[in-house]
Scaffold this motif. Structure first.
Motif, PDB file in Angstrom:
ATOM      1  N   LEU A   1      -0.534  -8.185   0.179  1.00  0.00           N
ATOM      2  CA  LEU A   1      -0.371  -7.063   0.711  1.00  0.00           C
ATOM      3  C   LEU A   1       0.844  -6.803   1.698  1.00  0.00           C
ATOM      4  CD1 LEU A   1      -4.066  -6.062   1.272  1.00  0.00           C
ATOM      5  CD2 LEU A   1      -2.281  -4.644  -0.078  1.00  0.00           C
ATOM      6  N   ARG A   2       0.514  -7.893   2.293  1.00  0.00           N
ATOM      7  CA  ARG A   2       1.917  -7.648   3.705  1.00  0.00           C
ATOM      8  C   ARG A   2       3.789  -7.833   2.614  1.00  0.00           C
ATOM      9  NH1 ARG A   2      -2.436 -11.297   6.044  1.00  0.00           N
ATOM     10  NH2 ARG A   2      -1.199 -13.459   5.234  1.00  0.00           N
ATOM     11  N   GLU A   3       3.343  -8.026   1.762  1.00  0.00           N
ATOM     12  CA  GLU A   3       5.003  -8.002   1.685  1.00  0.00           C
ATOM     13  C   GLU A   3       5.240  -6.340   0.845  1.00  0.00           C
ATOM     14  OE1 GLU A   3       4.561 -10.770  -2.488  1.00  0.00           O
ATOM     15  OE2 GLU A   3       4.180 -12.390  -0.661  1.00  0.00           O
ATOM     16  N   HIS A   4       3.728  -5.690   0.462  1.00  0.00           N
ATOM     17  CA  HIS A   4       4.379  -4.041   0.274  1.00  0.00           C
ATOM     18  C   HIS A   4       5.663  -3.401   1.521  1.00  0.00           C
ATOM     19  CE1 HIS A   4       4.156  -0.179  -0.256  1.00  0.00           C
ATOM     20  NE2 HIS A   4       3.849   0.086  -1.127  1.00  0.00           N
ATOM     21  N   PRO A   5       6.681  -3.415   0.833  1.00  0.00           N
ATOM     22  CA  PRO A   5       7.407  -2.779   1.844  1.00  0.00           C
ATOM     23  C   PRO A   5       6.815  -2.082   3.134  1.00  0.00           C
ATOM     24  CG  PRO A   5       8.871  -2.652   0.006  1.00  0.00           C
ATOM     25  CD  PRO A   5       7.552  -3.314   0.067  1.00  0.00           C
ATOM     26  N   ARG A   6       6.211  -1.167   2.798  1.00  0.00           N
ATOM     27  CA  ARG A   6       5.332   0.084   3.824  1.00  0.00           C
ATOM     28  C   ARG A   6       4.020  -0.484   5.116  1.00  0.00           C
ATOM     29  NH1 ARG A   6       2.473   6.016   2.962  1.00  0.00           N
ATOM     30  NH2 ARG A   6       1.443   5.521   4.372  1.00  0.00           N
ATOM     31  N   LEU A   7       3.771  -1.615   4.167  1.00  0.00           N
ATOM     32  CA  LEU A   7       3.140  -2.361   4.875  1.00  0.00           C
ATOM     33  C   LEU A   7       3.499  -3.504   5.952  1.00  0.00           C
ATOM     34  CD1 LEU A   7      -0.255  -2.845   2.748  1.00  0.00           C
ATOM     35  CD2 LEU A   7       0.083  -0.941   3.720  1.00  0.00           C
ATOM     36  N   ALA A   8       4.241  -4.301   5.444  1.00  0.00           N
ATOM     37  CA  ALA A   8       5.104  -5.061   6.269  1.00  0.00           C
ATOM     38  C   ALA A   8       5.839  -4.387   7.679  1.00  0.00           C
ATOM     39  CB  ALA A   8       6.273  -5.532   5.324  1.00  0.00           C
ATOM     40  N   LYS A   9       6.095  -3.119   7.664  1.00  0.00           N
ATOM     41  CA  LYS A   9       6.498  -2.159   9.292  1.00  0.00           C
ATOM     42  C   LYS A   9       5.983  -2.146   9.135  1.00  0.00           C
ATOM     43  CE  LYS A   9       9.778   1.506   9.749  1.00  0.00           C
ATOM     44  NZ  LYS A   9       9.923   2.791   9.070  1.00  0.00           N
ATOM     45  N   PHE A  10       4.504  -2.006   8.817  1.00  0.00           N
ATOM     46  CA  PHE A  10       2.811  -1.396   9.525  1.00  0.00           C
ATOM     47  C   PHE A  10       2.193  -2.453  10.237  1.00  0.00           C
ATOM     48  CE2 PHE A  10      -1.411  -1.663   9.956  1.00  0.00           C
ATOM     49  CZ  PHE A  10      -1.655  -0.539  10.676  1.00  0.00           C
TER      50      PHE A  10
ATOM     51  N   GLN B   1     -10.261  -1.345  11.000  1.00  0.00           N
ATOM     52  CA  GLN B   1     -10.334  -0.421  10.598  1.00  0.00           C
ATOM     53  C   GLN B   1      -9.198   0.673  10.460  1.00  0.00           C
ATOM     54  OE1 GLN B   1     -13.114   1.376   8.816  1.00  0.00           O
ATOM     55  NE2 GLN B   1     -11.049   2.512   8.206  1.00  0.00           N
ATOM     56  N   ILE B   2      -7.822   0.569  11.674  1.00  0.00           N
ATOM     57  CA  ILE B   2      -6.429   1.716  10.260  1.00  0.00           C
ATOM     58  C   ILE B   2      -6.257   0.358  10.236  1.00  0.00           C
ATOM     59  CG2 ILE B   2      -6.047  -0.904  12.710  1.00  0.00           C
ATOM     60  CD1 ILE B   2      -4.120   2.340  13.991  1.00  0.00           C
ATOM     61  N   CYS B   3      -6.127  -0.874   9.577  1.00  0.00           N
ATOM     62  CA  CYS B   3      -5.085  -1.528   9.089  1.00  0.00           C
ATOM     63  C   CYS B   3      -5.554  -1.425   7.134  1.00  0.00           C
ATOM     64  CB  CYS B   3      -5.655  -2.878   8.720  1.00  0.00           C
ATOM     65  SG  CYS B   3      -4.601  -3.432  10.911  1.00  0.00           S
ATOM     66  N   HIS B   4      -7.458  -1.176   7.289  1.00  0.00           N
ATOM     67  CA  HIS B   4      -7.793  -0.938   6.142  1.00  0.00           C
ATOM     68  C   HIS B   4      -7.346   1.226   5.750  1.00  0.00           C
ATOM     69  CE1 HIS B   4     -11.603  -0.692   3.421  1.00  0.00           C
ATOM     70  NE2 HIS B   4     -10.588  -0.695   2.425  1.00  0.00           N
ATOM     71  N   SER B   5      -7.361   1.895   6.731  1.00  0.00           N
ATOM     72  CA  SER B   5      -7.146   2.830   6.396  1.00  0.00           C
ATOM     73  C   SER B   5      -5.990   2.912   6.262  1.00  0.00           C
ATOM     74  CB  SER B   5      -6.915   3.789   7.880  1.00  0.00           C
ATOM     75  OG  SER B   5      -8.395   3.987   8.321  1.00  0.00           O
ATOM     76  N   GLU B   6      -4.991   2.671   5.957  1.00  0.00           N
ATOM     77  CA  GLU B   6      -3.202   2.480   5.755  1.00  0.00           C
ATOM     78  C   GLU B   6      -2.780   1.812   4.948  1.00  0.00           C
ATOM     79  OE1 GLU B   6       0.836   2.854   6.632  1.00  0.00           O
ATOM     80  OE2 GLU B   6      -0.399   3.296   7.691  1.00  0.00           O
ATOM     81  N   ILE B   7      -3.804   0.310   4.667  1.00  0.00           N
ATOM     82  CA  ILE B   7      -3.733  -0.020   3.049  1.00  0.00           C
ATOM     83  C   ILE B   7      -4.018   0.990   1.936  1.00  0.00           C
ATOM     84  CG2 ILE B   7      -4.870  -0.891   1.130  1.00  0.00           C
ATOM     85  CD1 ILE B   7      -5.154  -3.549   3.705  1.00  0.00           C
ATOM     86  N   HIS B   8      -4.807   2.396   2.148  1.00  0.00           N
ATOM     87  CA  HIS B   8      -5.377   3.317   1.497  1.00  0.00           C
ATOM     88  C   HIS B   8      -5.115   4.274   1.091  1.00  0.00           C
ATOM     89  CE1 HIS B   8      -8.316   0.380  -0.524  1.00  0.00           C
ATOM     90  NE2 HIS B   8      -9.067   0.719   0.290  1.00  0.00           N
ATOM     91  N   ALA B   9      -3.833   4.384   2.635  1.00  0.00           N
ATOM     92  CA  ALA B   9      -2.884   5.826   2.531  1.00  0.00           C
ATOM     93  C   ALA B   9      -1.310   5.177   1.796  1.00  0.00           C
ATOM     94  CB  ALA B   9      -2.808   6.161   3.993  1.00  0.00           C
ATOM     95  N   THR B  10      -1.253   4.120   1.423  1.00  0.00           N
ATOM     96  CA  THR B  10       0.266   3.311   1.326  1.00  0.00           C
ATOM     97  C   THR B  10      -0.328   3.251  -0.275  1.00  0.00           C
ATOM     98  OG1 THR B  10       0.609   1.825   3.308  1.00  0.00           O
ATOM     99  CG2 THR B  10       1.572   1.836   1.382  1.00  0.00           C
ATOM    100  N   LEU B  11      -1.368   2.771  -0.987  1.00  0.00           N
ATOM    101  CA  LEU B  11      -1.398   2.261  -2.010  1.00  0.00           C
ATOM    102  C   LEU B  11      -2.447   2.933  -3.308  1.00  0.00           C
ATOM    103  CD1 LEU B  11      -1.237  -1.418  -1.412  1.00  0.00           C
ATOM    104  CD2 LEU B  11       0.910  -0.355  -2.736  1.00  0.00           C
ATOM    105  N   THR B  12      -2.550   3.811  -3.964  1.00  0.00           N
ATOM    106  CA  THR B  12      -3.430   3.213  -5.223  1.00  0.00           C
ATOM    107  C   THR B  12      -4.473   2.278  -5.397  1.00  0.00           C
ATOM    108  OG1 THR B  12      -2.242   3.300  -6.736  1.00  0.00           O
ATOM    109  CG2 THR B  12      -2.082   5.726  -6.260  1.00  0.00           C
ATOM    110  N   GLU B  13      -5.524   3.118  -5.466  1.00  0.00           N
ATOM    111  CA  GLU B  13      -6.328   1.984  -6.643  1.00  0.00           C
ATOM    112  C   GLU B  13      -5.871   1.142  -7.382  1.00  0.00           C
ATOM    113  OE1 GLU B  13     -10.711   2.559  -6.053  1.00  0.00           O
ATOM    114  OE2 GLU B  13     -10.027   3.141  -4.451  1.00  0.00           O
ATOM    115  N   ALA B  14      -4.866   1.561  -8.489  1.00  0.00           N
ATOM    116  CA  ALA B  14      -4.548   0.787  -9.582  1.00  0.00           C
ATOM    117  C   ALA B  14      -3.561  -0.100  -8.966  1.00  0.00           C
ATOM    118  CB  ALA B  14      -3.866   1.924  -9.872  1.00  0.00           C
ATOM    119  N   GLU B  15      -2.433   1.102  -8.208  1.00  0.00           N
ATOM    120  CA  GLU B  15      -2.168  -0.404  -7.384  1.00  0.00           C
ATOM    121  C   GLU B  15      -2.670  -1.434  -6.863  1.00  0.00           C
ATOM    122  OE1 GLU B  15       1.942   2.705  -6.244  1.00  0.00           O
ATOM    123  OE2 GLU B  15       0.052   2.875  -5.277  1.00  0.00           O
TER     124      GLU B  15
END
Length: 103
Positions: A71-80, A46-60
């Motif tokens: 998803l793992r290549e996105h800079p903020r998600l890679a750091k997370f 759940q914490i990983c799912h929440s981070e995805i939606h806190a980082t990216l919009t539905e359109a993105e």
């Protein structure tokens, strides 16, 4: 009796096992509102799912981040992911709700 960790499902974002007592969530790789209702899903902490939606919009998500690899290549998600992989599989955030705004 506890199950061995090697039988726990694996989070598609961070790669850690998801123990049975930890909240888990199905993530639609293409958001339902963007045509992904019946499309492929992946299991996440759940914490990983929440981070995805806190980082990216539905359109993105629909346009550019429709696989766990992307998803793992996105800079903020890679750091997370680098940060969360250092935590035990049962780690939960003590901060309720979204932790920070989108950039």
């Amino acid at each position: 009796m506890d199950r061995p960790a090697d039988t726990d499902p694996i989070c598609a974002l961070c790669g850690r096992p998801i123990p049975p007592d930890v909240p888990q969530s199905l993530h639609h790789l293409v958001p339902k509102l963007k045509g992904g209702k019946g499309g492929p899903t992946v299991l996440l902490h759940q914490i990983c799912h929440s981070e995805i939606h806190a980082t990216l919009t539905e359109a993105e998500l629909a346009r550019s981040y429709d696989t766990p690899e992307k998803l793992r290549e996105h800079p903020r998600l890679a750091k997370f992911v680098g940060w969360i992989r250092k935590r035990p599989p049962g780690f939960r955030s003590k901060v309720p709700g979204k932790r920070r705004g989108r950039r």
